[in-house]
Design a protein around this motif. Structure first.
Motif, PDB file in Angstrom:
ATOM      1  N   ALA A 124       0.831  -1.207   0.000  1.00 26.33           N
ATOM      2  CA  ALA A 124       0.000   0.000   0.000  1.00 26.33           C
ATOM      3  C   ALA A 124       0.866   1.257   0.000  1.00 26.33           C
ATOM      4  N   GLY A 125       0.456   2.214  -0.811  1.00 26.09           N
ATOM      5  CA  GLY A 125       1.150   3.495  -0.865  1.00 26.09           C
ATOM      6  C   GLY A 125       2.320   3.541  -1.827  1.00 26.09           C
ATOM      7  N   ARG A 126       2.699   2.409  -2.403  1.00 28.77           N
ATOM      8  CA  ARG A 126       3.832   2.385  -3.338  1.00 28.77           C
ATOM      9  C   ARG A 126       3.373   2.780  -4.737  1.00 28.77           C
ATOM     10  N   ARG A 127       4.296   3.326  -5.504  1.00 27.27           N
ATOM     11  CA  ARG A 127       4.005   3.644  -6.902  1.00 27.27           C
ATOM     12  C   ARG A 127       4.381   2.460  -7.776  1.00 27.27           C
ATOM     13  N   VAL A 128       3.424   1.976  -8.551  1.00 32.28           N
ATOM     14  CA  VAL A 128       3.644   0.875  -9.485  1.00 32.28           C
ATOM     15  C   VAL A 128       3.535   1.414 -10.903  1.00 32.28           C
ATOM     16  N   VAL A 129       4.602   1.293 -11.653  1.00 32.47           N
ATOM     17  CA  VAL A 129       4.602   1.707 -13.054  1.00 32.47           C
ATOM     18  C   VAL A 129       4.370   0.478 -13.920  1.00 32.47           C
ATOM     19  N   ILE A 130       3.363   0.539 -14.776  1.00 29.92           N
ATOM     20  CA  ILE A 130       3.062  -0.559 -15.690  1.00 29.92           C
ATOM     21  C   ILE A 130       3.482  -0.137 -17.083  1.00 29.92           C
ATOM     22  N   LEU A 131       4.492  -0.801 -17.596  1.00 30.01           N
ATOM     23  CA  LEU A 131       5.050  -0.481 -18.910  1.00 30.01           C
ATOM     24  C   LEU A 131       4.376  -1.372 -19.950  1.00 30.01           C
ATOM     25  N   GLY A 132       3.408  -0.793 -20.671  1.00 28.26           N
ATOM     26  CA  GLY A 132       2.601  -1.542 -21.617  1.00 28.26           C
ATOM     27  C   GLY A 132       1.161  -1.573 -21.152  1.00 28.26           C
ATOM     28  N   MET A 133       0.349  -0.649 -21.667  1.00 31.20           N
ATOM     29  CA  MET A 133      -1.032  -0.520 -21.179  1.00 31.20           C
ATOM     30  C   MET A 133      -2.045  -0.989 -22.208  1.00 31.20           C
ATOM     31  N   GLY A 134      -1.826  -2.202 -22.730  1.00 32.98           N
ATOM     32  CA  GLY A 134      -2.843  -2.849 -23.535  1.00 32.98           C
ATOM     33  C   GLY A 134      -3.842  -3.542 -22.625  1.00 32.98           C
ATOM     34  N   SER A 135      -4.475  -4.594 -23.135  1.00 32.75           N
ATOM     35  CA  SER A 135      -5.506  -5.266 -22.333  1.00 32.75           C
ATOM     36  C   SER A 135      -4.911  -5.929 -21.095  1.00 32.75           C
ATOM     37  N   ILE A 136      -3.681  -6.484 -21.224  1.00 34.54           N
ATOM     38  CA  ILE A 136      -3.052  -7.135 -20.063  1.00 34.54           C
ATOM     39  C   ILE A 136      -2.646  -6.098 -19.028  1.00 34.54           C
ATOM     40  N   GLY A 166      19.269   2.018 -14.247  1.00 37.81           N
ATOM     41  CA  GLY A 166      19.955   2.854 -13.265  1.00 37.81           C
ATOM     42  C   GLY A 166      19.110   4.003 -12.763  1.00 37.81           C
ATOM     43  N   LEU A 167      18.041   4.340 -13.485  1.00 38.01           N
ATOM     44  CA  LEU A 167      17.145   5.407 -13.036  1.00 38.01           C
ATOM     45  C   LEU A 167      16.207   4.953 -11.933  1.00 38.01           C
ATOM     46  N   LEU A 168      16.001   3.659 -11.798  1.00 36.29           N
ATOM     47  CA  LEU A 168      15.094   3.152 -10.768  1.00 36.29           C
ATOM     48  C   LEU A 168      15.654   3.413  -9.375  1.00 36.29           C
ATOM     49  N   PRO A 169      14.799   3.696  -8.408  1.00 34.65           N
ATOM     50  CA  PRO A 169      15.283   3.921  -7.044  1.00 34.65           C
ATOM     51  C   PRO A 169      15.898   2.647  -6.453  1.00 34.65           C
ATOM     52  N   ASP A 170      16.780   2.819  -5.486  1.00 35.61           N
ATOM     53  CA  ASP A 170      17.352   1.671  -4.775  1.00 35.61           C
ATOM     54  C   ASP A 170      16.226   0.835  -4.155  1.00 35.61           C
ATOM     55  N   GLY A 171      16.327  -0.486  -4.313  1.00 30.93           N
ATOM     56  CA  GLY A 171      15.338  -1.383  -3.743  1.00 30.93           C
ATOM     57  C   GLY A 171      14.119  -1.610  -4.610  1.00 30.93           C
ATOM     58  N   ALA A 172      14.064  -0.985  -5.774  1.00 28.28           N
ATOM     59  CA  ALA A 172      12.901  -1.146  -6.648  1.00 28.28           C
ATOM     60  C   ALA A 172      12.768  -2.602  -7.102  1.00 28.28           C
ATOM     61  N   LEU A 173      11.534  -3.008  -7.352  1.00 25.68           N
ATOM     62  CA  LEU A 173      11.233  -4.362  -7.819  1.00 25.68           C
ATOM     63  C   LEU A 173      10.894  -4.317  -9.302  1.00 25.68           C
ATOM     64  N   VAL A 174      11.605  -5.111 -10.102  1.00 28.37           N
ATOM     65  CA  VAL A 174      11.351  -5.217 -11.536  1.00 28.37           C
ATOM     66  C   VAL A 174      10.582  -6.517 -11.780  1.00 28.37           C
ATOM     67  N   ALA A 226       9.536   4.942  -9.522  1.00 23.40           N
ATOM     68  CA  ALA A 226       8.845   3.647  -9.541  1.00 23.40           C
ATOM     69  C   ALA A 226       9.371   2.738  -8.441  1.00 23.40           C
ATOM     70  N   ALA A 227       8.554   2.489  -7.427  1.00 24.69           N
ATOM     71  CA  ALA A 227       8.925   1.498  -6.416  1.00 24.69           C
ATOM     72  C   ALA A 227       8.853   0.097  -7.007  1.00 24.69           C
ATOM     73  N   ILE A 228       7.909  -0.090  -7.933  1.00 24.05           N
ATOM     74  CA  ILE A 228       7.721  -1.376  -8.621  1.00 24.05           C
ATOM     75  C   ILE A 228       7.511  -1.087 -10.097  1.00 24.05           C
ATOM     76  N   LEU A 229       8.279  -1.750 -10.953  1.00 30.22           N
ATOM     77  CA  LEU A 229       8.143  -1.606 -12.399  1.00 30.22           C
ATOM     78  C   LEU A 229       7.641  -2.920 -12.965  1.00 30.22           C
ATOM     79  N   VAL A 230       6.460  -2.890 -13.584  1.00 25.84           N
ATOM     80  CA  VAL A 230       5.890  -4.076 -14.247  1.00 25.84           C
ATOM     81  C   VAL A 230       6.072  -3.890 -15.744  1.00 25.84           C
ATOM     82  N   ASN A 231       6.866  -4.761 -16.349  1.00 23.84           N
ATOM     83  CA  ASN A 231       7.102  -4.692 -17.787  1.00 23.84           C
ATOM     84  C   ASN A 231       6.247  -5.733 -18.491  1.00 23.84           C
TER      85      ASN A 231
END
Length: 293
Positions: free
Chosen positions: A120-132, A194-202, A171-176
């Motif tokens: 909760a409260g984390r920023r999740v970036v979703i790379l690819g915003m089609g139906s999935i 390298g732009l992602l913050p330390d501890g980010a989840l890919v 992005a605390a979490i990056l979903v590709n």
């Protein structure tokens, strides 16, 4: 696939080593793995009767640069949205809430003290915003996260790829979930990771080659990033690959979209497409030409 019109002749692909049907005599093909190579050979040759390729997968990267203009490619968009979105949410929770660490401790029979971060409260970036990507966003929002979508071009509810660098920095979490195209190959390289913050989840459930594997491995070995990976540059992932042994990595064998229900939906879609084609009706899920170039 259901009942087919009387004017449709079906030629089934039997298991190896049975001979393959003559693909030069078909108008529409649903390519299982066994006929991919002979199909590509036909596409590279003189024009044949083939007019439609209906894949059972959402991704069509194996057809990039191979499909002549007169052949339509349709994919299985929508078939895998639910199971793939469930895998992404499950992988995020497993990594974020310490379940992977707890399982590792269990295999060692150790009562490990773990204080994992909340989702909760984390920023999740979703790379690819089609139906999935949309299905993933819908399932994540009830967890109280800040979802930021990124699409090929900016639109309502999604930022454009030209803003990706700025988005990654928070992005605390990056979903590709990107498909593999000439534009997306290696898009997550050393500089962008390298732009992602330390501890980010890919989290990668799109295509392995959209990420530069060596660059990600370096970040993971250093412990700066974490990862949940369903897709990889090389598949199957070699037994001696270092990803297997990293404690900050969850590896799964390209199964995020698989389920008995998704298999049923894929063949139902193929049957529907055959019926549309036989009746001269417009097909659905036609793949844009830029995705095949």
């Amino acid at each position: 696939m259901g009942a087919l019109p009387a004017n449709v002749e079906v030629r089934l692909v039997a298991p190896d080593p049975a001979p393959l049907p003559d693909l030069t005599e078909v108008d529409l093909v649903v390519p299982l793995q066994r006929i991919r190579k002979p199909l590509l050979e036909i596409l590279a040759g003189p024009p044949s009767r083939l007019r439609v390729i209906q894949t059972l997968s959402a991704g069509v990267d194996w057809l990039i640069g191979r499909v002549p203009e007169h052949v339509i490619v349709c994919n299985a968009r929508g078939v895998y949205d639910a199971p793939l979105a469930e895998w992404v949410v499950g992988a995020i929770l497993a990594m974020q809430r310490g379940l992977v660490r707890a399982r590792d401790a269990q295999t060692r029979r150790e009562w490990d003290e773990i204080e994992p971060p909340e989702l909760a409260g984390r920023r999740v970036v979703i790379l690819g915003m089609g139906s999935i990507g949309t299905a993933i966003a819908d399932r994540l929002r009830p967890f109280g996260v800040d979802v930021v979508g990124v699409a090929r071009t900016a639109r309502t509810g999604a930022r454009g790829l030209d803003e990706l660098d700025d988005v990654l920095r928070e992005a605390a979490i990056l979903v590709n979930i990107l498909p593999l195209t000439s534009e997306t190959r290696g898009i997550l390289d050393a500089r962008r990771l390298g732009l992602l913050p330390d501890g980010a989840l890919v989290v990668n459930a799109g295509r392995g080659r959209t990420v530069v594997g060596d660059a990600l491995l370096e970040e993971l070995r250093a412990g700066r990033l974490r990862a949940a990976l369903d897709v990889h540059e090389i598949e199957p992932l070699p037994a001696d690959h270092p990803l297997w042994d990293l404690p900050n990595v969850l590896v799964s064998p390209h199964m995020a979209g698989e389920s008995p229900d998704s298999t049923r939906r894929a063949f139902e879609l193929a049957g529907d497409q055959v019926r549309r084609f036989a009746r001269g009706e417009p097909l659905i899920n036609e793949v844009a030409r830029y995705l095949l170039e």
